[in-house]
Design a protein around this motif. Sequence first.
Motif, PDB file in Angstrom:
ATOM      1  N   GLU A  26       0.821  -1.207   0.000  1.00 51.91           N
ATOM      2  CA  GLU A  26       0.000   0.000   0.000  1.00 51.91           C
ATOM      3  C   GLU A  26       0.851   1.252   0.000  1.00 51.91           C
ATOM      4  N   PHE A  27       1.958   1.215   0.753  1.00 52.13           N
ATOM      5  CA  PHE A  27       2.867   2.364   0.779  1.00 52.13           C
ATOM      6  C   PHE A  27       3.512   2.586  -0.585  1.00 52.13           C
ATOM      7  N   LEU A  28       3.993   1.515  -1.215  1.00 50.68           N
ATOM      8  CA  LEU A  28       4.625   1.654  -2.526  1.00 50.68           C
ATOM      9  C   LEU A  28       3.632   2.114  -3.588  1.00 50.68           C
ATOM     10  N   ASP A  29       2.391   1.667  -3.471  1.00 54.71           N
ATOM     11  CA  ASP A  29       1.379   2.059  -4.448  1.00 54.71           C
ATOM     12  C   ASP A  29       1.043   3.537  -4.336  1.00 54.71           C
ATOM     13  N   HIS A  30       0.849   4.036  -3.124  1.00 50.54           N
ATOM     14  CA  HIS A  30       0.483   5.437  -2.938  1.00 50.54           C
ATOM     15  C   HIS A  30       1.673   6.380  -3.132  1.00 50.54           C
ATOM     16  N   ALA A  31       2.859   5.947  -2.728  1.00 55.70           N
ATOM     17  CA  ALA A  31       4.019   6.839  -2.785  1.00 55.70           C
ATOM     18  C   ALA A  31       4.684   6.849  -4.161  1.00 55.70           C
ATOM     19  N   PHE A  32       4.835   5.686  -4.776  1.00 56.61           N
ATOM     20  CA  PHE A  32       5.602   5.599  -6.017  1.00 56.61           C
ATOM     21  C   PHE A  32       4.801   5.007  -7.177  1.00 56.61           C
TER      22      PHE A  32
END
Length: 266
Positions: free
Chosen positions: A117-123
């Motif tokens: 979820e972090f990688l999807d929203h951030a990058f």
Amino acid sequence: ARTIVRRRLLRQRDRRTSHRRLRRDASGTKVNTLYDWAAFVVSSAAVILGANLGLPRTWPPGFRRIVLIAVAWLLARRRFWGKSLLDTIVHLPLILPPVVTGYLLLLLFGKRGPVGEFLDHAFGIVFAFRWTGAALACAVMGFPLMVRAVRLSIEAVDTRLESAAGTLGANPFMVFATITLPLCLPGVVAGAILSFAKSMGEFGATITFVSNIPGETQTLPLAIYSFTQVPGGDAQAMRLCVLSILLSLAALLVSEFLVRRSRQRI
């Protein structure tokens, strides 16, 4: 006369039906061929990125190798608190069933997972049910084999050579770059081949993490398995088996060439 006309009409209808069947078979063959090449491309991309530890392309290629060699060097040369824990975590994918590893990757790197979820929203990076997830699964499964091969190769290097280079004024980085790394280069090549072999044959973690989507996440082992489950798919399965054998032979020949060249330099 009516009988003759009927026979001609039946013959024309049979010809049309046979032409339609041939067209359908040709179109089906084309689709299967496209899926075969798609499986080859996905497998190649997964193996290449898996050998690069599954890290993003924007990261420098040298950094990808440094991560692996640094972990192997720490386990071979340094003593620190938590070394046994790090060694266990690195080699855990070798002990766990591949399905368990794939399920853990799905929990961590899925769209609702903490890391995914972090990688999807951030990058905007998505791994689950994408070909990039297949590369990540190959990297996770092949990483322990490559680290272990490099670690054993570093441990085989005579420390007296490193000590002699240090007494001559070389700093630790130069000692590693000019003494340790060239001597353990055959181990690096052997580890890369082991990682390649593991990535080529990876099945359980890949199908659990990214499923078996033709043209997107279907690798060569998944495609062979799919063709063996359908009637009339033996020819496609055999073609992919031959392609896998050729790729493996090419990788072994390249590895032998690199090992001999590295020994000549030493």
